[in-house]
Scaffold this active site. Sequence first.
Site, PDB file in Angstrom:
ATOM      1  N   SER A  23      71.130  55.545  89.530  1.00  0.00           N
ATOM      2  CA  SER A  23      69.945  54.696  89.745  1.00  0.00           C
ATOM      3  C   SER A  23      68.739  55.523  90.190  1.00  0.00           C
ATOM      4  CB  SER A  23      70.238  53.613  90.786  1.00  0.00           C
ATOM      5  OG  SER A  23      70.748  54.188  91.982  1.00  0.00           O
ATOM      6  N   ASN A 110      75.982  51.067 101.329  1.00  0.00           N
ATOM      7  CA  ASN A 110      75.818  49.625 101.104  1.00  0.00           C
ATOM      8  C   ASN A 110      74.853  48.984 102.097  1.00  0.00           C
ATOM      9  OD1 ASN A 110      77.652  50.135  99.140  1.00  0.00           O
ATOM     10  ND2 ASN A 110      79.377  49.104 100.151  1.00  0.00           N
ATOM     11  N   THR A 155      42.694  15.055  81.147  1.00  0.00           N
ATOM     12  CA  THR A 155      44.138  14.802  81.200  1.00  0.00           C
ATOM     13  C   THR A 155      44.555  14.790  79.727  1.00  0.00           C
ATOM     14  OG1 THR A 155      43.942  12.404  81.088  1.00  0.00           O
ATOM     15  CG2 THR A 155      43.952  13.366  83.293  1.00  0.00           C
ATOM     16  N   HIS A 156      45.727  15.283  79.443  1.00  0.00           N
ATOM     17  CA  HIS A 156      46.192  15.422  78.045  1.00  0.00           C
ATOM     18  C   HIS A 156      45.235  16.287  77.219  1.00  0.00           C
ATOM     19  CE1 HIS A 156      48.800  11.864  78.894  1.00  0.00           C
ATOM     20  NE2 HIS A 156      47.745  11.478  79.567  1.00  0.00           N
ATOM     21  N   SER A 277      37.593  43.659  68.778  1.00  0.00           N
ATOM     22  CA  SER A 277      38.576  43.737  67.692  1.00  0.00           C
ATOM     23  C   SER A 277      38.291  44.982  66.871  1.00  0.00           C
ATOM     24  CB  SER A 277      38.461  42.485  66.823  1.00  0.00           C
ATOM     25  OG  SER A 277      38.887  42.773  65.507  1.00  0.00           O
ATOM     26  N   LYS A 283      33.987  39.920  67.695  1.00  0.00           N
ATOM     27  CA  LYS A 283      34.966  39.411  68.639  1.00  0.00           C
ATOM     28  C   LYS A 283      34.798  39.912  70.069  1.00  0.00           C
ATOM     29  CE  LYS A 283      38.782  37.917  67.620  1.00  0.00           C
ATOM     30  NZ  LYS A 283      39.517  36.697  67.721  1.00  0.00           N
ATOM     31  N   ASN A 285      37.494  39.288  73.082  1.00  0.00           N
ATOM     32  CA  ASN A 285      38.757  38.618  73.386  1.00  0.00           C
ATOM     33  C   ASN A 285      39.079  38.628  74.876  1.00  0.00           C
ATOM     34  OD1 ASN A 285      39.224  38.221  70.616  1.00  0.00           O
ATOM     35  ND2 ASN A 285      40.162  40.246  70.412  1.00  0.00           N
ATOM     36  N   GLU A 290      45.071  36.736  78.683  1.00  0.00           N
ATOM     37  CA  GLU A 290      46.243  36.563  77.811  1.00  0.00           C
ATOM     38  C   GLU A 290      47.425  37.394  78.303  1.00  0.00           C
ATOM     39  OE1 GLU A 290      45.030  36.618  73.413  1.00  0.00           O
ATOM     40  OE2 GLU A 290      43.258  37.337  74.457  1.00  0.00           O
ATOM     41  N   TYR A 317      79.972  44.344  98.502  1.00  0.00           N
ATOM     42  CA  TYR A 317      79.145  45.067  97.540  1.00  0.00           C
ATOM     43  C   TYR A 317      79.879  45.244  96.213  1.00  0.00           C
ATOM     44  CZ  TYR A 317      76.452  48.661  95.192  1.00  0.00           C
ATOM     45  OH  TYR A 317      75.720  49.340  94.260  1.00  0.00           O
ATOM     46  N   GLN A 322      73.331  47.077  91.811  1.00  0.00           N
ATOM     47  CA  GLN A 322      72.338  48.113  91.535  1.00  0.00           C
ATOM     48  C   GLN A 322      71.280  47.598  90.541  1.00  0.00           C
ATOM     49  OE1 GLN A 322      73.440  52.366  91.404  1.00  0.00           O
ATOM     50  NE2 GLN A 322      72.988  52.256  89.217  1.00  0.00           N
ATOM     51  N   LYS A 325      67.287  46.139  91.217  1.00  0.00           N
ATOM     52  CA  LYS A 325      66.074  46.868  91.570  1.00  0.00           C
ATOM     53  C   LYS A 325      64.950  46.846  90.550  1.00  0.00           C
ATOM     54  CE  LYS A 325      68.617  49.648  94.615  1.00  0.00           C
ATOM     55  NZ  LYS A 325      69.773  48.799  94.180  1.00  0.00           N
TER      56      LYS A 325
HETATM   57  N1  ARG Z   1      72.664  52.931  94.013  1.00  0.00           N
HETATM   58  C1  ARG Z   1      73.388  51.880  94.679  1.00  0.00           C
HETATM   59  C2  ARG Z   1      72.687  50.559  94.479  1.00  0.00           C
HETATM   60  O1  ARG Z   1      71.549  50.579  94.181  1.00  0.00           O
HETATM   61  C3  ARG Z   1      73.482  52.135  96.133  1.00  0.00           C
HETATM   62  C4  ARG Z   1      74.675  51.586  96.788  1.00  0.00           C
HETATM   63  C5  ARG Z   1      75.882  52.238  96.240  1.00  0.00           C
HETATM   64  N2  ARG Z   1      77.031  51.908  96.950  1.00  0.00           N
HETATM   65  C6  ARG Z   1      78.250  52.189  96.437  1.00  0.00           C
HETATM   66  N3  ARG Z   1      79.264  51.899  97.159  1.00  0.00           N
HETATM   67  N4  ARG Z   1      78.388  52.713  95.240  1.00  0.00           N
HETATM   68  O2  ARG Z   1      73.251  49.506  94.588  1.00  0.00           O
END
Ligand code: ARG
Length: 456
Positions: A23, A110, A155-156, A277, A283, A285, A290, A317, A322, A325
């Site tokens: 990660s 964890n 409305t509508h 454009s 144009k 825009n 958007e 956990y 993971q 994130k």
């Molecule tokens: N990279 C892990 C996560 O984002 C961190 C926690 C990992 N814990 C483990 N027991 N592998 O969740």
Amino acid sequence: MSKLWGGRFTKTAEEWVDEFGASIGFDQNLVEEDIQGSLAHVKMLGKCGIVSEEEAETITKGLQTLLERARKGELEYSVQNEDIHLNIEKFLIDEIGPVGGKLHTGRSRNDQVATDMHLYLRKQIEEISSEIKNLQGALLEQAKQHVETIIPGYTHLQRAQPVSFAHHLLAYFWMLERDFSRYQDGLKRVNISPLGAGALAGTTFPIDRHYSAELLGFDGIYENSLDAVSDRDFIIEFLASSATLMMHLSRLCEEIILWSSQEFRFIELDDTFATGSSIMPQKKNPDMAELIRGKTGRVYGSLFSLLTILKGLPLAYNKDMQEDKEGMFDAVTTVKGSLKIFTGMISSMTVRTDVMEKAVHSDFSNATELADYLASRGMPFRDAHEVVGKLVLHCIQKDMFLLDLPFADYKEASELFEEDIYDVLQPKTVVARRNSAGGTGFEQVKIAIEKAEKLV
Ligand code: ARG
């Protein structure tokens, strides 16, 4: 390179497998929080005599050096070390020697990762909250300029009753106020410390969770170690608040897009918030509006993704977590960027009061007023509705509006009509008279502005 957890293993994974599991590519975003959490943890370890004062000091200095290096962009993270936690621990050991290995006493990745994310979201929610206030300020400034500017209310998407343009803008102000308070409420659950929950069950070391929580500015600690490491509700709440905020922004985007079209022409966006454009030279825009409308989708996606990730997970956990994130980071970037753009777009737009004025004089949005007129002179509202409906039809057949209709036609429709109807039908009068609490009447709008003023 050997893994920090490699003791039990006889084989090492191939690089592409490591890459899949790592990660570090995205959780390096948490470097500040990770080090901040470690600084508090080691201070607590020192205070509780779990490591010596001297060891605590060496580790602290090492972490501070790493923080400086991180800020300068000098840390070269490696996929081999999987995530931000192991990368930092490895750097620390390289920096200060084997004593660095004492940092992880009485904690697990964890509770560490959970702590990082609590710290991260606390900071982000504060920043987002202040961006919300900026946008509210921009809406309020425009509203103050346009209390007596009248636009058709719909409305509508059909012309319904005229309203003050300030009143329309302030509707979004109040939505944003709810968004603000939703984030603030979420903060109560963000600002709780999971640190010291260990892998799942607590620890044998005589740690002081309250002390490390206090050092990190948390309001309290999780009561249950299993819950502490497996809770992601606080991220879900953040994403839900963000999804709701984006939905509000997206609705205003839609109006801005409509209003800046040739069909409406109610506003003109500043050149700096519009694009041209590559083929059609005429144009202009409303791309930013958007894009924000479009980006709303990805925030919804992140909310749904996290709910789905968590729904089948047993305690405590699981590596699935993971996956919490990237959606969170993406939502933070999207929400902050959208709010900032929006503030600029609203402050710099030109309001075409002339076009709005013309619009409210060329529709039947004053028809309710006429029905109310008859009703206030004793005619049952249902009958008044019928009489005015017929008058509208009559006007359509004669290709005119209510204000253009000769008085004789009114008299024919009902004896209750007097010459004053021509004043009553003026859009300004129509708006002014809606003076019920929270209505569009100018007096009410002024009261609303005063209230809003106190909130920005
Ligand atoms: N990279 C892990 C996560 O984002 C961190 C926690 C990992 N814990 C483990 N027991 N592998 O969740």
